[in-house]
Design a protein around this motif. Structure first.
Motif, PDB file in Angstrom:
ATOM      1  N   ASP A   1       4.155 138.591 117.633  1.00 19.53           N
ATOM      2  CA  ASP A   1       3.433 138.478 118.890  1.00 19.53           C
ATOM      3  C   ASP A   1       2.531 139.697 119.063  1.00 19.53           C
ATOM      4  O   ASP A   1       2.469 140.579 118.197  1.00 19.53           O
ATOM      5  N   MET A   2       1.812 139.760 120.194  1.00 18.25           N
ATOM      6  CA  MET A   2       0.845 140.833 120.387  1.00 18.25           C
ATOM      7  C   MET A   2       1.513 142.210 120.331  1.00 18.25           C
ATOM      8  O   MET A   2       0.989 143.143 119.700  1.00 18.25           O
ATOM      9  N   ALA A   3       2.659 142.342 120.988  1.00 13.65           N
ATOM     10  CA  ALA A   3       3.348 143.638 121.017  1.00 13.65           C
ATOM     11  C   ALA A   3       3.773 144.067 119.618  1.00 13.65           C
ATOM     12  O   ALA A   3       3.619 145.238 119.232  1.00 13.65           O
ATOM     13  N   GLN A   4       4.290 143.134 118.836  1.00 17.25           N
ATOM     14  CA  GLN A   4       4.721 143.458 117.472  1.00 17.25           C
ATOM     15  C   GLN A   4       3.531 143.819 116.596  1.00 17.25           C
ATOM     16  O   GLN A   4       3.605 144.727 115.762  1.00 17.25           O
ATOM     17  N   TRP A   5       2.431 143.104 116.798  1.00 16.70           N
ATOM     18  CA  TRP A   5       1.212 143.389 116.023  1.00 16.70           C
ATOM     19  C   TRP A   5       0.704 144.793 116.322  1.00 16.70           C
ATOM     20  O   TRP A   5       0.344 145.554 115.415  1.00 16.70           O
ATOM     21  N   MET A   6       0.690 145.156 117.629  1.00 19.58           N
ATOM     22  CA  MET A   6       0.167 146.467 118.021  1.00 19.58           C
ATOM     23  C   MET A   6       1.072 147.603 117.567  1.00 19.58           C
ATOM     24  O   MET A   6       0.600 148.635 117.083  1.00 19.58           O
ATOM     25  N   SER A   7       2.382 147.428 117.736  1.00 15.64           N
ATOM     26  CA  SER A   7       3.282 148.539 117.457  1.00 15.64           C
ATOM     27  C   SER A   7       3.660 148.646 115.981  1.00 15.64           C
ATOM     28  O   SER A   7       3.886 149.744 115.481  1.00 15.64           O
ATOM     29  N   GLY A   8       3.698 147.511 115.309  1.00 17.31           N
ATOM     30  CA  GLY A   8       4.154 147.516 113.925  1.00 17.31           C
ATOM     31  C   GLY A   8       3.043 147.379 112.912  1.00 17.31           C
ATOM     32  O   GLY A   8       2.777 148.290 112.120  1.00 17.31           O
ATOM     33  N   TYR A   9       2.337 146.274 112.953  1.00 24.89           N
ATOM     34  CA  TYR A   9       1.371 145.957 111.896  1.00 24.89           C
ATOM     35  C   TYR A   9       0.200 146.940 111.866  1.00 24.89           C
ATOM     36  O   TYR A   9      -0.134 147.500 110.814  1.00 24.89           O
ATOM     37  N   VAL A  10      -0.468 147.137 113.011  1.00 21.46           N
ATOM     38  CA  VAL A  10      -1.625 148.036 113.020  1.00 21.46           C
ATOM     39  C   VAL A  10      -1.291 149.429 113.532  1.00 21.46           C
ATOM     40  O   VAL A  10      -2.159 150.302 113.551  1.00 21.46           O
ATOM     41  N   GLY A  11      -0.031 149.639 113.961  1.00 25.61           N
ATOM     42  CA  GLY A  11       0.348 150.930 114.520  1.00 25.61           C
ATOM     43  C   GLY A  11       0.021 152.118 113.647  1.00 25.61           C
ATOM     44  O   GLY A  11      -0.634 153.081 114.088  1.00 25.61           O
ATOM     45  N   PRO A  12       0.419 152.124 112.367  1.00 25.26           N
ATOM     46  CA  PRO A  12       0.112 153.275 111.509  1.00 25.26           C
ATOM     47  C   PRO A  12      -1.389 153.503 111.338  1.00 25.26           C
ATOM     48  O   PRO A  12      -1.845 154.650 111.299  1.00 25.26           O
ATOM     49  N   TYR A  13      -2.148 152.419 111.235  1.00 22.07           N
ATOM     50  CA  TYR A  13      -3.600 152.565 111.086  1.00 22.07           C
ATOM     51  C   TYR A  13      -4.211 153.151 112.355  1.00 22.07           C
ATOM     52  O   TYR A  13      -5.077 154.035 112.301  1.00 22.07           O
ATOM     53  N   VAL A  14      -3.769 152.637 113.518  1.00 20.24           N
ATOM     54  CA  VAL A  14      -4.272 153.155 114.792  1.00 20.24           C
ATOM     55  C   VAL A  14      -3.945 154.638 114.925  1.00 20.24           C
ATOM     56  O   VAL A  14      -4.767 155.434 115.391  1.00 20.24           O
ATOM     57  N   ALA A  15      -2.742 155.046 114.506  1.00 15.95           N
ATOM     58  CA  ALA A  15      -2.369 156.456 114.567  1.00 15.95           C
ATOM     59  C   ALA A  15      -3.336 157.311 113.757  1.00 15.95           C
ATOM     60  O   ALA A  15      -3.715 158.426 114.160  1.00 15.95           O
ATOM     61  N   ARG A  16      -3.776 156.806 112.609  1.00 16.42           N
ATOM     62  CA  ARG A  16      -4.724 157.537 111.763  1.00 16.42           C
ATOM     63  C   ARG A  16      -6.076 157.658 112.458  1.00 16.42           C
ATOM     64  O   ARG A  16      -6.712 158.728 112.414  1.00 16.42           O
ATOM     65  N   ILE A  17      -6.537 156.560 113.100  1.00 16.32           N
ATOM     66  CA  ILE A  17      -7.822 156.599 113.804  1.00 16.32           C
ATOM     67  C   ILE A  17      -7.768 157.594 114.954  1.00 16.32           C
ATOM     68  O   ILE A  17      -8.689 158.399 115.161  1.00 16.32           O
ATOM     69  N   VAL A  18      -6.667 157.552 115.722  1.00 17.61           N
ATOM     70  CA  VAL A  18      -6.519 158.472 116.847  1.00 17.61           C
ATOM     71  C   VAL A  18      -6.529 159.911 116.363  1.00 17.61           C
ATOM     72  O   VAL A  18      -7.164 160.798 116.945  1.00 17.61           O
ATOM     73  N   ALA A  19      -5.836 160.167 115.271  1.00 14.90           N
ATOM     74  CA  ALA A  19      -5.736 161.533 114.754  1.00 14.90           C
ATOM     75  C   ALA A  19      -7.080 162.081 114.295  1.00 14.90           C
ATOM     76  O   ALA A  19      -7.349 163.283 114.423  1.00 14.90           O
ATOM     77  N   CYS A  20      -7.954 161.226 113.771  1.00 17.47           N
ATOM     78  CA  CYS A  20      -9.239 161.715 113.269  1.00 17.47           C
ATOM     79  C   CYS A  20     -10.186 162.106 114.406  1.00 17.47           C
ATOM     80  O   CYS A  20     -11.111 162.903 114.197  1.00 17.47           O
ATOM     81  N   GLY A  21      -9.974 161.542 115.603  1.00 16.90           N
ATOM     82  CA  GLY A  21     -10.761 161.924 116.772  1.00 16.90           C
ATOM     83  C   GLY A  21     -12.199 161.471 116.762  1.00 16.90           C
ATOM     84  O   GLY A  21     -13.013 161.926 117.569  1.00 16.90           O
ATOM     85  N   GLN A  22     -12.566 160.549 115.871  1.00 17.94           N
ATOM     86  CA  GLN A  22     -13.969 160.128 115.739  1.00 17.94           C
ATOM     87  C   GLN A  22     -14.405 159.161 116.827  1.00 17.94           C
ATOM     88  O   GLN A  22     -15.591 159.036 117.110  1.00 17.94           O
ATOM     89  N   TYR A  23     -13.446 158.491 117.442  1.00 15.62           N
ATOM     90  CA  TYR A  23     -13.774 157.448 118.427  1.00 15.62           C
ATOM     91  C   TYR A  23     -13.070 157.766 119.748  1.00 15.62           C
ATOM     92  O   TYR A  23     -12.003 157.210 120.042  1.00 15.62           O
TER      93      TYR A  23
END
Length: 264
Positions: free
Chosen positions: A183-205
């Motif tokens: 579901d949406m929550a699982q997709w956000m926290s699990g599937y794309v979570g690590p990728y989102v963490a990388r984007i946040v860490a880079c600070g580009q957006y």
């Protein structure tokens, strides 16, 4: 092109088959469309062919063309049958905001029951009796405020476009959840979570980062997300009305969701 092919289904009265001793009972447009909607709800719109509907009714496909002569006729009748489930009072209440909210929320309910209907939202108007009933109610809700008919139609169209777009997106998430098991929550926290963490860490957006850290709306229940967007649309309509009739309301941020924190 035959005269039937060049005339809308609403101009062609139904010719009921006569029955008598020893004859099989005839069908009707209503019976055929009921079966078509049932097939489309389970198997999708493309599955609702005359051959498949005939199987559902226990007859031959050719016997049904007497009642519904073309695919366009079938789809028009199916759309109008679905719109017949939109439950509205005989006339608007006088509270335009409440009336248009009811139309939007009923549109969502029907769309979720019949996902195929939402995919046809941008199709040409069917102008069937139920379509006209809904349109008449919605437009009448904005009558009497000094707006011309183009303004009324445009504002009602804003509500309709929002409702169809929001429900189409909601159905998309539901279909993805069925397909992937997430579901949406699982997709956000699990599937794309690590990728989102990388984007946040880079600070580009920075705006994306802000949405990840602060946004509440994605975590609300679907009906609350729908209502949040609808309130903004209605506030836009309010700005077009005379001051004493605007009824604009503050749109809350929504309750703080109880959910897993985003990766930071």
């Amino acid at each position: 092109m035959s005269s039937h092919e060049n005339t809308t289904i609403w101009m062609r009265p139904e010719e009921l088959e006569r029955s008598g001793p020893g004859r099989r009972p005839g069908y009707s447009r209503a019976k055929i469309i009921e079966a078509a909607v049932k097939v489309a709800d389970v198997e999708g719109l493309d599955a609702a062919t005359m051959r498949r509907i005939a199987v559902e009714l226990g007859t031959g496909a050719m016997s049904l063309y007497r009642y519904v002569t073309s695919r366009d006729d079938l789809v028009d009748l199916m759309i109008d049958a679905a719109l017949g489930e939109i439950d509205l009072p005989a006339r608007p209440s006088g509270d335009w905001r409440s009336d248009l909210s009811l139309v939007a929320e009923e549109t969502r309910a029907v769309g979720l029951r019949h996902p195929w209907q939402i995919t046809l939202a941008n199709r040409r108007p069917t102008l069937g009796p139920n379509s006209l009933r809904v349109q008449e109610f919605a437009m009448s809700a904005l009558d009497g405020f000094g707006l011309d008919i183009d303004e009324i139609a445009s504002l009602v169209g804003m509500v309709s476009d929002y409702a169809h777009s929001a429900v189409h997106r909601e159905i998309g998430w539901l279909e993805e959840a069925r397909r992937t098991g997430m579901d949406m929550a699982q997709w956000m926290s699990g599937y794309v979570g690590p990728y989102v963490a990388r984007i946040v860490a880079c600070g580009q957006y920075p705006m994306f980062n802000r949405s990840i850290r602060q946004a509440r709306i994605p975590h609300l229940p679907p009906e609350a997300r729908f209502r949040y967007g609808l309130d903004h649309v209605l506030n836009g309509i309010a700005a077009s009305l005379p001051a004493q009739s605007r009824q604009a309301v503050p749109v809350p941020d929504g309750a703080q969701p109880s959910c897993a924190q985003h990766p930071s």
